[in-house]
Design a protein around this motif. Structure first.
Motif, PDB file in Angstrom:
ATOM      1  N   ILE A 218       0.587  -1.344  -0.108  1.00 14.61           N
ATOM      2  CA  ILE A 218      -0.073  -0.097   0.364  1.00 14.61           C
ATOM      3  C   ILE A 218       1.011   1.068  -0.034  1.00 14.61           C
ATOM      4  CG2 ILE A 218      -2.163   1.073   1.168  1.00 14.61           C
ATOM      5  CD1 ILE A 218      -2.374  -1.248   3.582  1.00 14.61           C
ATOM      6  N   LYS A 219       0.514   2.151  -0.804  1.00 18.78           N
ATOM      7  CA  LYS A 219       1.527   3.238  -1.360  1.00 18.78           C
ATOM      8  C   LYS A 219       0.474   4.547   0.050  1.00 18.78           C
ATOM      9  CE  LYS A 219       3.824   6.971  -3.834  1.00 18.78           C
ATOM     10  NZ  LYS A 219       3.430   7.245  -5.513  1.00 18.78           N
ATOM     11  N   VAL A 220       1.315   4.753   1.380  1.00 19.00           N
ATOM     12  CA  VAL A 220       0.432   5.387   2.567  1.00 19.00           C
ATOM     13  C   VAL A 220       0.964   6.856   2.017  1.00 19.00           C
ATOM     14  CG1 VAL A 220      -0.409   5.595   4.354  1.00 19.00           C
ATOM     15  CG2 VAL A 220      -0.040   3.275   3.558  1.00 19.00           C
ATOM     16  N   HIS A 221      -0.060   7.928   1.965  1.00 15.97           N
ATOM     17  CA  HIS A 221      -0.337   9.202   1.986  1.00 15.97           C
ATOM     18  C   HIS A 221      -0.831   9.841   3.574  1.00 15.97           C
ATOM     19  CE1 HIS A 221       1.083   9.954  -1.817  1.00 15.97           C
ATOM     20  NE2 HIS A 221       0.353   9.082  -1.815  1.00 15.97           N
ATOM     21  N   ARG A 222       0.172  10.071   4.504  1.00  9.49           N
ATOM     22  CA  ARG A 222      -0.077  10.714   5.772  1.00  9.49           C
ATOM     23  C   ARG A 222       0.234  11.741   6.086  1.00  9.49           C
ATOM     24  NH1 ARG A 222       2.972   6.090   6.702  1.00  9.49           N
ATOM     25  NH2 ARG A 222       4.567   5.980   7.897  1.00  9.49           N
TER      26      ARG A 222
ATOM     27  N   TYR B 129      11.073  10.675  11.351  1.00  8.01           N
ATOM     28  CA  TYR B 129      10.198  11.388  10.119  1.00  8.01           C
ATOM     29  C   TYR B 129      10.654  13.647  11.164  1.00  8.01           C
ATOM     30  CZ  TYR B 129       7.864   7.980   9.024  1.00  8.01           C
ATOM     31  OH  TYR B 129       7.169   6.817   8.714  1.00  8.01           O
ATOM     32  N   GLY B 130      10.902  13.874  11.750  1.00  9.29           N
ATOM     33  CA  GLY B 130      11.123  15.006  12.219  1.00  9.29           C
ATOM     34  C   GLY B 130      10.367  15.535  13.198  1.00  9.29           C
ATOM     35  N   THR B 131      10.576  17.243  13.247  1.00  5.34           N
ATOM     36  CA  THR B 131       9.839  17.756  13.964  1.00  5.34           C
ATOM     37  C   THR B 131       8.872  18.634  13.527  1.00  5.34           C
ATOM     38  OG1 THR B 131      11.132  19.707  14.106  1.00  5.34           O
ATOM     39  CG2 THR B 131      11.377  17.679  15.653  1.00  5.34           C
ATOM     40  N   GLY B 132       7.722  19.079  13.818  1.00  7.11           N
ATOM     41  CA  GLY B 132       6.403  20.094  13.164  1.00  7.11           C
ATOM     42  C   GLY B 132       5.344  19.728  12.559  1.00  7.11           C
ATOM     43  N   GLU B 133       5.070  20.039  11.061  1.00  4.72           N
ATOM     44  CA  GLU B 133       4.062  19.094  10.535  1.00  4.72           C
ATOM     45  C   GLU B 133       4.870  18.760   9.433  1.00  4.72           C
ATOM     46  OE1 GLU B 133       0.521  20.199   8.066  1.00  4.72           O
ATOM     47  OE2 GLU B 133       0.194  21.709   9.396  1.00  4.72           O
TER      48      GLU B 133
ATOM     49  N   CYS C 140       4.076  12.228   5.254  1.00  5.01           N
ATOM     50  CA  CYS C 140       4.510  11.236   4.261  1.00  5.01           C
ATOM     51  C   CYS C 140       3.818  10.444   3.466  1.00  5.01           C
ATOM     52  CB  CYS C 140       5.022  10.336   6.008  1.00  5.01           C
ATOM     53  SG  CYS C 140       5.420  11.923   7.482  1.00  5.01           S
ATOM     54  N   THR C 141       5.457   9.917   3.218  1.00  2.00           N
ATOM     55  CA  THR C 141       5.284   9.226   1.882  1.00  2.00           C
ATOM     56  C   THR C 141       5.582   7.688   1.930  1.00  2.00           C
ATOM     57  OG1 THR C 141       4.225  10.921   0.413  1.00  2.00           O
ATOM     58  CG2 THR C 141       4.233   8.389  -0.591  1.00  2.00           C
ATOM     59  N   ASP C 142       5.218   6.794   1.697  1.00  2.00           N
ATOM     60  CA  ASP C 142       5.870   5.501   2.211  1.00  2.00           C
ATOM     61  C   ASP C 142       5.363   4.053   1.519  1.00  2.00           C
ATOM     62  OD1 ASP C 142       4.390   5.667   4.320  1.00  2.00           O
ATOM     63  OD2 ASP C 142       6.689   5.795   5.527  1.00  2.00           O
ATOM     64  N   TYR C 143       6.544   2.939   1.328  1.00  2.00           N
ATOM     65  CA  TYR C 143       5.725   2.101   0.882  1.00  2.00           C
ATOM     66  C   TYR C 143       5.257   0.795   2.151  1.00  2.00           C
ATOM     67  CZ  TYR C 143       6.153   4.261  -3.205  1.00  2.00           C
ATOM     68  OH  TYR C 143       6.190   4.873  -4.694  1.00  2.00           O
TER      69      TYR C 143
ATOM     70  N   GLN D  15       7.239  -0.763   6.128  1.00  2.00           N
ATOM     71  CA  GLN D  15       7.825   0.754   5.871  1.00  2.00           C
ATOM     72  C   GLN D  15       8.748   1.228   5.232  1.00  2.00           C
ATOM     73  OE1 GLN D  15       5.753   1.655   9.467  1.00  2.00           O
ATOM     74  NE2 GLN D  15       3.864   2.278   9.015  1.00  2.00           N
ATOM     75  N   TYR D  16       8.398   1.951   3.478  1.00  2.00           N
ATOM     76  CA  TYR D  16       9.824   2.432   3.356  1.00  2.00           C
ATOM     77  C   TYR D  16       9.685   3.056   2.999  1.00  2.00           C
ATOM     78  CZ  TYR D  16      12.453  -2.382   4.312  1.00  2.00           C
ATOM     79  OH  TYR D  16      12.626  -3.610   5.531  1.00  2.00           O
ATOM     80  N   GLY D  17      10.283   4.117   1.857  1.00  2.00           N
ATOM     81  CA  GLY D  17       9.690   4.935   0.906  1.00  2.00           C
ATOM     82  C   GLY D  17      10.641   4.847  -0.048  1.00  2.00           C
ATOM     83  N   TYR D  18      11.205   4.030  -0.224  1.00  2.00           N
ATOM     84  CA  TYR D  18      11.493   3.382  -1.990  1.00  2.00           C
ATOM     85  C   TYR D  18      10.110   1.986  -2.279  1.00  2.00           C
ATOM     86  CZ  TYR D  18      13.779   2.075  -6.020  1.00  2.00           C
ATOM     87  OH  TYR D  18      14.369   1.030  -7.192  1.00  2.00           O
ATOM     88  N   PHE D  19      10.039   2.290  -3.344  1.00  2.00           N
ATOM     89  CA  PHE D  19       8.702   0.859  -3.721  1.00  2.00           C
ATOM     90  C   PHE D  19       9.624  -0.185  -3.748  1.00  2.00           C
ATOM     91  CE2 PHE D  19       6.900  -1.294  -7.152  1.00  2.00           C
ATOM     92  CZ  PHE D  19       5.979  -1.452  -6.783  1.00  2.00           C
ATOM     93  N   GLY D  20      11.518  -0.185  -4.382  1.00  2.69           N
ATOM     94  CA  GLY D  20      11.542  -1.006  -4.531  1.00  2.69           C
ATOM     95  C   GLY D  20      12.425  -2.337  -3.248  1.00  2.69           C
TER      96      GLY D  20
END
Length: 379
Positions: free
Chosen positions: A310-314, A327-331, A334-337, A352-357
């Motif tokens: 699943i490609k998840v945007h949050r 993920y850092g601070t503030g707002e 994120c998009t990861d697979y 949960q990875y940031g790169y599909f491969g």
């Protein structure tokens, strides 16, 4: 070693039929009638043949001693409305101006004992394949390591397509440095819209849409194609249906994750995963003020293994001044697979990875492909 997928279903293209020769004037030739099951059209093709075993249908066969180059020249002379190109010493590709332009002439033919047959040509429309639900799909046979099994018994002939159903099995591809983009171009040439992530080196995912549908809001593809590379010039593909992620049990993993994070429920958050380092969970939860899913889409589904990518945007918002892990601070958008697997009927996040491969490399089907380099996926 036991051959991989030896137990799998093989698509049977033709039943036993009586064969008869075809002649016209003093020249051994005939007219083949090639059917396209997608649009129910029939294409007439004139061939130089000593004998036509199957002259009508969506997979045809005929006998000829002509080499591939000589056959290409003969086909071009007898069929001026089509274009013919030699792919290699076993294959000719015919191109037309129709909606589904690809037709393959193949000498990749074997007998029942896996011995090569050098004087049989098989003709197949690359837009005439069906999956388990009888959906009509295009399949680029000329980009696969394909073979056809031709048998004779007391004047009766049979022809079986030695291509596994791509929805259930791995289909090995030609070792080409442009195989990913070649597959993408094939579907575009067949009149479909496509979207893809990945490339020739590592492979990726290709989504195939009806023409002009991909621009619509939240379109559903007809099917998706996973193209895998083992990093050593071996490639394979597998298909999955273009299902909406929210129709699948695996989609519940997203809601479970968001809800447990917003409630700061560490037990529920740990329960979202197959394995997670519990000592790091509390510090991460306490650093997150809120989490909101902004969109998710299915990228791959292996129904037999109950695995889904699943490609998840949050959007994550941190508590004041707190670091949300990597993920850092503030707002932070994120998009990861995510790789989600049903375990005991419940969806669990595997990674949960940031790169599909990277996520593909965790799939069971990829590990099977990668770990069986010496096995023959064709037979």
């Amino acid at each position: 070693m036991k051959k991989l997928f030896a137990f799998m279903i093989v698509i049977v293209f033709a039943i036993q039929l009586s064969a008869c020769g075809v002649t016209t004037e003093n020249k051994q030739s005939g007219t083949l009638h090639l059917q396209n099951t997608i649009d129910n059209s029939t294409t007439e093709i004139k061939v130089d043949a000593d004998q036509a075993y199957f002259a009508d249908g969506n997979v045809l066969a005929y006998h000829s001693n002509l080499s591939v180059e000589d056959m290409k020249n003969s086909l071009a002379e007898n069929n001026p409305d089509f274009t013919f190109n030699v792919i290699d010493d076993k294959q000719i590709l015919m191109m037309s101006k129709a909606n589904y332009p690809y037709t393959l002439f193949s000498k990749n033919v074997i007998d029942g004992n896996n011995n090569s047959i050098d004087d049989i040509y098989v003709v197949i429309n690359e837009s005439a394949a069906g999956n388990r639900n009888n959906d009509k799909i295009c399949l680029p046979y000329h980009l696969t390591k394909n073979a056809f099994v031709f048998s004779e018994n007391d004047g009766q002939y049979s022809l079986n397509g030695n291509i596994h159903d791509p929805y259930y099995n791995i289909v090995e591809l030609q070792s080409s440095p442009t195989i990913f983009t070649d597959i993408a171009a094939f579907y575009q040439d067949c009149g479909y819209d496509i979207e893809y992530e990945g490339g020739n080196t590592a492979g990726g995912s290709i989504s195939v849409f009806e023409s002009h549908q991909s621009s619509l809001g939240s379109p559903r593809p007809l099917y998706r194609i996973l193209v895998m590379s083992d990093g050593n010039n071996r490639f394979a593909m597998q298909f999955c249906e273009g299902t909406d992620i929210y129709e699948l049990k695996a989609g519940e993993a997203i809601g479970n994750y968001v809800e447990s994070l917003n409630k700061k429920d560490s037990d529920a958050f740990i329960g979202c995963y197959e394995n997670v380092e519990s000592e790091s969970v509390n510090s991460f939860i306490e650093s997150v003020k809120s989490c909101k899913e902004t969109g998710s889409e299915l990228f791959w589904r292996d129904q037999s293994r109950e695995e889904t990518i699943i490609k998840v945007h949050r959007t994550l918002i941190s508590e004041d001044g707190k670091q949300m892990g990597s993920y850092g601070t503030g707002e932070v958008d994120c998009t990861d697979y995510w790789l989600v697997k049903l375990i005991g009927g419940e969806p669990k996040i595997i990674c949960q990875y940031g790169y599909f491969g990277d996520t593909v490399s965790e799939l069971g089907v990829y590990k099977e492909f990668k770990n069986h380099e010496k096995d023959d996926l064709v037979n």
